[in-house]
Design a protein around this motif. Structure first.
Motif, mmCIF file in Angstrom:
data_model
loop_
_atom_site.group_PDB
_atom_site.id
_atom_site.type_symbol
_atom_site.label_atom_id
_atom_site.label_comp_id
_atom_site.label_asym_id
_atom_site.label_seq_id
_atom_site.Cartn_x
_atom_site.Cartn_y
_atom_site.Cartn_z
ATOM 1 N N GLN A 116 0.806 -1.225 0.000
ATOM 2 C CA GLN A 116 0.000 0.000 0.000
ATOM 3 C C GLN A 116 0.831 1.264 0.000
ATOM 4 O OE1 GLN A 116 -3.153 0.291 2.939
ATOM 5 N NE2 GLN A 116 -3.305 -1.930 2.985
ATOM 6 N N VAL A 117 2.077 1.173 0.426
ATOM 7 C CA VAL A 117 2.884 2.391 0.516
ATOM 8 C C VAL A 117 3.941 2.421 -0.589
ATOM 9 C CG1 VAL A 117 2.503 2.756 2.960
ATOM 10 C CG2 VAL A 117 4.394 1.328 2.236
ATOM 11 N N ARG A 118 3.761 1.600 -1.599
ATOM 12 C CA ARG A 118 4.695 1.586 -2.712
ATOM 13 C C ARG A 118 4.181 2.484 -3.834
ATOM 14 N NH1 ARG A 118 7.084 -3.606 -4.103
ATOM 15 N NH2 ARG A 118 5.056 -4.416 -3.584
ATOM 16 N N ARG A 119 5.028 3.378 -4.290
ATOM 17 C CA ARG A 119 4.704 4.197 -5.462
ATOM 18 C C ARG A 119 5.861 4.091 -6.432
ATOM 19 N NH1 ARG A 119 0.846 4.154 -3.183
ATOM 20 N NH2 ARG A 119 -0.624 5.737 -2.455
ATOM 21 N N ALA A 120 5.611 3.582 -7.611
ATOM 22 C CA ALA A 120 6.638 3.475 -8.649
ATOM 23 C C ALA A 120 7.886 2.763 -8.136
ATOM 24 C CB ALA A 120 7.010 4.861 -9.181
ATOM 25 N N GLY A 121 7.668 1.733 -7.369
ATOM 26 C CA GLY A 121 8.792 0.928 -6.915
ATOM 27 C C GLY A 121 9.469 1.460 -5.660
ATOM 28 N N VAL B 23 25.008 6.652 -2.656
ATOM 29 C CA VAL B 23 23.663 7.163 -2.948
ATOM 30 C C VAL B 23 22.717 6.004 -3.268
ATOM 31 C CG1 VAL B 23 22.285 8.528 -4.559
ATOM 32 C CG2 VAL B 23 24.448 9.424 -3.680
ATOM 33 N N ILE B 24 23.193 5.053 -4.053
ATOM 34 C CA ILE B 24 22.353 3.895 -4.373
ATOM 35 C C ILE B 24 21.996 3.137 -3.092
ATOM 36 C CG2 ILE B 24 22.304 1.633 -5.527
ATOM 37 C CD1 ILE B 24 24.058 2.882 -7.731
ATOM 38 N N GLY B 25 23.000 2.926 -2.244
ATOM 39 C CA GLY B 25 22.757 2.212 -0.990
ATOM 40 C C GLY B 25 21.751 2.936 -0.119
ATOM 41 N N TRP B 26 21.904 4.257 -0.068
ATOM 42 C CA TRP B 26 20.971 5.055 0.736
ATOM 43 C C TRP B 26 19.563 4.951 0.163
ATOM 44 C CZ3 TRP B 26 18.218 9.427 -0.949
ATOM 45 C CH2 TRP B 26 17.487 10.069 0.049
ATOM 46 N N LEU B 27 19.478 5.028 -1.195
ATOM 47 C CA LEU B 27 18.167 4.913 -1.841
ATOM 48 C C LEU B 27 17.508 3.584 -1.493
ATOM 49 C CD1 LEU B 27 18.546 6.331 -5.464
ATOM 50 C CD2 LEU B 27 16.839 6.981 -3.759
ATOM 51 N N ILE B 28 18.277 2.510 -1.627
ATOM 52 C CA ILE B 28 17.699 1.187 -1.354
ATOM 53 C C ILE B 28 17.224 1.104 0.090
ATOM 54 C CG2 ILE B 28 18.203 -1.280 -1.147
ATOM 55 C CD1 ILE B 28 20.139 -0.981 -3.474
ATOM 56 N N LEU B 29 18.093 1.498 1.008
ATOM 57 C CA LEU B 29 17.767 1.293 2.421
ATOM 58 C C LEU B 29 16.642 2.196 2.909
ATOM 59 C CD1 LEU B 29 21.120 0.605 4.260
ATOM 60 C CD2 LEU B 29 19.077 -0.807 4.252
ATOM 61 N N SER B 30 16.603 3.422 2.436
ATOM 62 C CA SER B 30 15.627 4.334 3.034
ATOM 63 C C SER B 30 14.439 4.612 2.135
ATOM 64 C CB SER B 30 16.304 5.644 3.423
ATOM 65 O OG SER B 30 16.727 6.324 2.268
ATOM 66 N N GLN B 31 14.522 4.257 0.864
ATOM 67 C CA GLN B 31 13.447 4.659 -0.036
ATOM 68 C C GLN B 31 12.741 3.488 -0.715
ATOM 69 O OE1 GLN B 31 12.618 7.925 -0.173
ATOM 70 N NE2 GLN B 31 14.266 8.343 1.248
ATOM 71 N N THR B 32 13.115 2.278 -0.393
ATOM 72 C CA THR B 32 12.440 1.166 -1.066
ATOM 73 C C THR B 32 11.839 0.188 -0.062
ATOM 74 O OG1 THR B 32 14.356 -0.295 -1.126
ATOM 75 C CG2 THR B 32 14.117 1.245 -2.961
ATOM 76 N N ILE B 33 10.893 -0.590 -0.569
ATOM 77 C CA ILE B 33 10.268 -1.624 0.243
ATOM 78 C C ILE B 33 11.322 -2.651 0.658
ATOM 79 C CG2 ILE B 33 8.487 -3.421 0.245
ATOM 80 C CD1 ILE B 33 7.232 -0.727 -0.148
ATOM 81 N N SER C 131 12.309 -3.805 4.342
ATOM 82 C CA SER C 131 12.245 -5.217 4.714
ATOM 83 C C SER C 131 13.566 -5.686 5.337
ATOM 84 C CB SER C 131 11.942 -6.076 3.484
ATOM 85 O OG SER C 131 10.819 -5.575 2.815
ATOM 86 N N MET C 132 14.686 -5.108 4.850
ATOM 87 C CA MET C 132 15.976 -5.496 5.434
ATOM 88 C C MET C 132 16.010 -5.132 6.916
ATOM 89 S SD MET C 132 18.687 -4.231 2.550
ATOM 90 C CE MET C 132 18.582 -4.774 0.836
ATOM 91 N N TYR C 133 15.579 -3.909 7.243
ATOM 92 C CA TYR C 133 15.547 -3.500 8.649
ATOM 93 C C TYR C 133 14.632 -4.437 9.451
ATOM 94 C CZ TYR C 133 17.811 1.041 7.851
ATOM 95 O OH TYR C 133 18.700 2.034 7.565
ATOM 96 N N ALA C 134 13.481 -4.764 8.860
ATOM 97 C CA ALA C 134 12.502 -5.580 9.587
ATOM 98 C C ALA C 134 13.059 -6.981 9.851
ATOM 99 C CB ALA C 134 11.196 -5.653 8.799
#
Lengths: 449, 360
Positions: free
Chosen positions: A312-317, B218-228, B232-235
């Motif tokens: 639900q909180v995913r937008r464009a990946g 920057v890629i690492g930061w994007l993955i860790l803080s901006q992606t599902i 999930s890694m933190y969880a």
């Protein structure tokens, strides 16, 4: 029990051993006083041998300071020999069965020359035959002048092994009677006590169509032919004693543990649930018995709330932080979760608020079928009432709730139907309004025969 | 029977906001409040001030570039290792994975090899680099699958990979540095320009190695803080059981982490090869512990569930500045190791104390 064995300190009161008042400071001190304790959850180290476990911390030594292995094993052997029990002192504990481990545990307690032996639910993991053997040992100890305190919720055992019985309820002593004076019904009455004045908000909700049907679920040694149904807007209570298989059932239904056989239907369609992911996709939610298994303590409140609905909180990946914040805010408000902010780590919340976060997680994932395992354990009265109100809200919206609870009043007040489990099987199905505490306890304790 | 509860208590009811993940996973993560809170940035500033005062040669542009170039590979590894450790794992194979992917790349770019009866190469530099990355990803995937599906502790699985990957690197290179004048054909003993560019050239006046490292950060930061996936890694690292019950596919997440780590190892290998103008099977020995140290200095919790890429960047820079500064001050290499060891301990002790004290 824990005060007596020195694990907890008492706030007040006196303990008198053989006419002398004593102050038990720690488990070590308790041992010195001749108090031996056999814990319900076994306290053995699996990777060590039987003898090592028994004499842990008090290994016999040679003059050179090294361990006197032959004496260690001989003493352990003698200990067992006293009771005509045969356990190999050299065997590793991990290779022993539950009953043998229990014996090792008892041997460990006896190895310090006990005067008083405390046994806490020692038979919960034993078969009947093993239990009889344990009783023989206990009688043997009695003859040697050891006093035995035996805690059990199996009422038949009380008559088999006890001379005097004391009933405790809610931390208070109800009464002490000699075993000849009591029968099971008296005991149950003493355990039930009088009704407490507590408020359980319960609104009548019309039941909708069948949400869930479970047919003949089996897990060898854990669950025995469990079948039940759950309807829209229904609260189905599952009652029973610890170890009756309630949590095992919930875990099996939710795909955490594998079932050996049985079928599950959701809204009439047969489904196969082999992982929690499947279960969530099918609209199930599972509030775990132990909050520690349901929350990620080092993550924030908002991250925990959305954990089961990250889609639900995913937008464009990417993770859309604003959507997540809004969602979390909504549920924090709806459930009145007291937190200093969305970013507050869950580990710093109170138990009641943690529980509400865990509930919010499943409301957020829009579960249609919710399994609540001891939803009010370890939370304050205010939070309890809020949890019940929330359950009312949910069933009004057509959610079906399976509520597992050890609190009899709760189940009686909240559940539309009550299923009672005993030793892995369903022993009774009772209706709201007609069921009494005595009924539940009877089926939970003696299985209804 | 009631169990003894072992709960950490917050000394303060309201921990102030802005620390680490406290304010969600957004931009606030790299806010100054975050950085100033932690011991790592303070330690780094103190070190920089000290070395600048102690030697006129430290705070020069050329020396700072030098620090960046020397430690680019370490920063890249630390980013990957941050994810691994946040996921409650540990990867000991990173150095070996660096070596094997760099070796494969260098061999393909300079030699004519026979694979399954076909004569291949030397291939174009870009193809060689892509294959190098794939080798890294493959090694990571093996790590992840063995750990997740084989239910083996991360430590053991990656220890095995550490040995195996080194072995493969030795097989691929025949124990020789690549390129070597024995084996290089058309290119006459030189790596293609494009590979050397990754570690030893300049782009808009910035050395390429640190630049690539920055991109990886920057890629690492994007993955860790901006992606599902990052969440999930933190969880999973914070509570595996709860993650499973919440419907996360724990195994897949674990495998993804190790694949990313493997690819970052390969990038680090390419950058280091570019800087040294050569690859060999025994390059980058001991870097696994160095990058773990950087991650831990950066405030990532070794038990998983907590940490930031920016912290690890600072940790890696601390390690680099220390080595460089001590060199400039003419401290013997033996003493350097003692000092670095003590600094690691001091920073982590301080960080633990801060966590207990401020409850964050």
């Amino acid at each position: 029990m824990k005060i007596f064995s020195g694990t907890y300190m008492k706030d007040s009161g006196r303990i008198i051993i053989q006419g002398q008042e004593v102050e038990i400071e720690d488990p070590h001190h308790a041992k010195d006083l001749g108090i031996g304790m056999v814990y319900q959850e076994l306290s053995l180290i699996n990777s060590l041998s039987v003898a090592e476990n028994i004499f842990l911390g008090r290994f016999p030594r040679k003059r050179s300071g090294t361990i006197h292995w032959s004496r260690l094993y001989r003493e352990a052997y003698n200990l067992f020999d006293d009771f005509n029990v045969h356990v190999n002192p050299r065997q590793r504990v991990s290779t022993l069965g539950m009953a043998e481990r229990q014996l090792v545990e008892i041997a460990k307690a006896l190895s310090i020359n006990v005067r008083v032996l405390l046994l806490d639910e020692p038979t919960s993991a034993l078969s009947n035959e093993e239990r009889n053997r344990l009783f023989e040992i206990i009688r043997h100890l009695q003859k040697r002048g050891v006093g035995v305190v035996y805690v059990s919720h199996r009422l038949d055992e009380v008559q088999q092994i006890g001379q005097k019985v004391t009933v405790l309820r809610d931390g208070k002593k109800v009464g002490t009677l000699s075993v000849e004076e009591v029968d099971e019904d008296t005991l149950i009455k003493m355990m039930v006590g009088r009704e407490l004045q507590e408020q359980f908000p319960k609104e009548e909700v019309n039941l909708g169509h069948e949400l869930l049907r479970v047919e003949n679920i089996n897990i060898v040694g854990k669950l025995d032919d469990i079948s039940l149904t759950l309807h829209e807007g229904e609260v189905l209570g599952i009652s029973g004693l610890m170890g009756a298989g309630r949590t095992e059932f919930a875990r099996a239904l939710f795909g955490i543990d594998k079932i050996d056989s049985g079928r599950v239907f959701i809204e009439g369609n047969e489904v196969s649930i082999s992982s929690p992911w499947d279960a969530i996709e099918l609209g199930l939610g599972y509030l775990t018995e132990n909050r520690r298994n349901g929350l990620v303590p080092r993550l924030s409140v908002s991250a925990n709330i959305t954990l089961a609905s990250l889609g639900q909180v995913r937008r464009a990946g990417f993770l859309h932080h604003r959507t997540e914040r809004n969602l979390a805010q909504k549920y924090i408000k709806q459930l009145t979760i007291h937190t200093s902010g969305l970013g507050q780590k869950v580990e710093f919340l109170s138990g009641g608020n943690q529980q509400k976060v865990a509930l919010a997680k499943w409301i957020c994932s829009r579960s249609k079928i919710m399994i609540f395992d001891e939803p009010t354990r370890g939370i304050d009265v205010g939070s309890k009432t809020e949890v019940f109100k929330l359950m009312s809200e949910l069933v009004k919206r057509g959610v079906g709730i399976i509520m597992i609870s050890s609190e009899l009043q709760e189940v009686l007040a909240i559940a539309d139907r009550i299923i009672v489990m005993c030793r892995g099987a369903i022993t009774a199905e009772l209706k709201r309004g007609t069921a009494t505490r005595e009924d539940i306890l009877k089926y939970a304790v003696i299985g209804g025969e | 029977m009631q169990r003894l509860k072992k709960e950490r208590k917050a000394p303060y009811e309201k921990p102030s906001i802005g620390i680490g993940m406290q304010k969600g996973f957004g931009l606030q993560n790299i806010g100054w409040a975050t950085l100033l809170r932690g011991g790592p940035i303070i330690a780094l500033l103190l070190l920089v001030v000290y070395f600048s005062l102690a030697s006129p040669h430290f705070a020069t542009i050329s020396n700072l570039k030098n620090i960046g170039e020397q430690n680019a590979y370490l920063i890249i590894l630390a980013v990957g290792q941050t994810m691994v450790i946040i996921g409650a794992g540990i990867d000991l194979s990173v150095g070996a994975v660096m070596a094997v992917s760099a070796s494969v790349m260098a061999v393909l770019a300079t030699q004519n090899v026979t694979i399954l009866g076909m004569s291949v190469g030397p291939v174009h530099a870009s193809v060689a680099m892509i294959i190098g990355l794939l080798v890294g990803a493959l090694a990571g995937a093996v790590n992840g699958i063995v750990i997740a599906k084989g239910r083996i502790p991360d430590f053991v699985a990656t220890l095995g990979m550490m040995e195996a990957a080194r072995g493969v690197a030795l097989l691929v290179t025949g124990g020789l540095p690549i390129p070597s004048h024995f084996t290089a054909t058309e290119l006459k003993g030189y790596l293609p320009e494009a590979i050397i560019w990754t570690g030893g050239k300049y782009f808009l006046g910035i050395p390429t190695g640190p630049l690539i490292a920055l991109v990886v950060v920057v890629i690492g930061w994007l993955i860790l803080s901006q992606t599902i996936l990052g969440r999930s890694m933190y969880a999973v690292g914070g509570n595996k059981e709860a993650s499973r019950v919440s419907g996360l596919k724990v195994d897949r997440i674990k495998i993804s982490i190790y694949i990313i780590m493997g690819m970052m190892g390969a990038v680090a290998g390419i950058v280091l090869t570019g800087r040294m103008n050569s690859a060999n099977a025994l390059m980058a020995t001991g870097v696994e512990l160095k990058c773990i140290a950087a991650v831990v200095i950066g405030g990532t919790n070794l038990f998983g569930g907590e940490g930031t890429v920016v912290g690890s960047l600072i940790g890696a820079v601390i390690m680099g500045v220390l080595g460089n500064g001590l060199n400039i001050l003419n401290v013997s290499a033996f003493w350097q190791r003692v000092v670095i060891g003590l600094v690691i301990m001091a920073v982590v002790v301080f960080d633990q104390w801060r966590r207990r004290r401020f409850g964050t």
